[in-house]
Motif scaffolding. Structure first.
Motif, short mmCIF file in Angstrom:
data_model
loop_
_atom_site.label_atom_id
_atom_site.label_comp_id
_atom_site.label_asym_id
_atom_site.label_seq_id
_atom_site.Cartn_x
_atom_site.Cartn_y
_atom_site.Cartn_z
N SER A 135 0.83 -1.21 0.00
CA SER A 135 0.00 0.00 0.00
C SER A 135 0.86 1.26 0.00
CB SER A 135 -0.92 -0.01 1.22
OG SER A 135 -1.62 1.20 1.33
N ARG B 58 1.58 4.42 -2.87
CA ARG B 58 1.38 5.83 -2.50
C ARG B 58 2.70 6.56 -2.27
NH1 ARG B 58 -1.03 4.36 2.39
NH2 ARG B 58 -0.29 6.37 3.14
N ARG B 59 3.80 6.00 -2.78
CA ARG B 59 5.12 6.57 -2.47
C ARG B 59 5.28 8.01 -2.93
NH1 ARG B 59 5.58 3.01 -6.49
NH2 ARG B 59 6.74 3.55 -8.37
N GLU C 11 3.39 10.33 -2.43
CA GLU C 11 2.90 11.18 -1.33
C GLU C 11 3.96 11.43 -0.26
OE1 GLU C 11 -0.61 9.43 0.36
OE2 GLU C 11 -1.46 8.99 -1.60
#
Length: 90
Positions: free
Chosen positions: A14, A18-19, A21
């Protein structure tokens, strides 16, 4: 960035998705991480290398003894600068 709970395969997947971000942050708070496996460590290694590529120093705050045991086992502990969590005087 503050990580909490299990930093294992599912959370690592997960977080990887979303890295964008959080990938630009140089410091990650780990004191609320309750479990860590090799997938979680691999994610942190990728993050640390991205930070180093930018010329910054990857810092982990509040990492547990388990984090350092695993990081030493895999030979990557030297990628991280350890910082103690800050506490306000009462």
């Amino acid at each position: 960035m503050i990580l909490s709970g299990d930093l294992q395969v599912q959370q690592a997947k997960s977080l990887w998705l979303r890295r964008a971000e959080w990938w630009q942050q140089d410091c990650i708070e780990l004191s609320a991480v309750t479990a860590l496996d090799s997938a979680g460590l691999a994610l942190l290694v990728k993050w640390a290398k991205a930070v180093l590529t930018r010329g910054a120093t990857p810092q982990v705050v509040g990492a547990s003894a388990d984090f350092y045991t695993l990081a030493n086992l895999y030979g990557v502990a030297n990628l991280f600068q350890s910082t103690s969590p800050t506490t306000e005087d009462k």
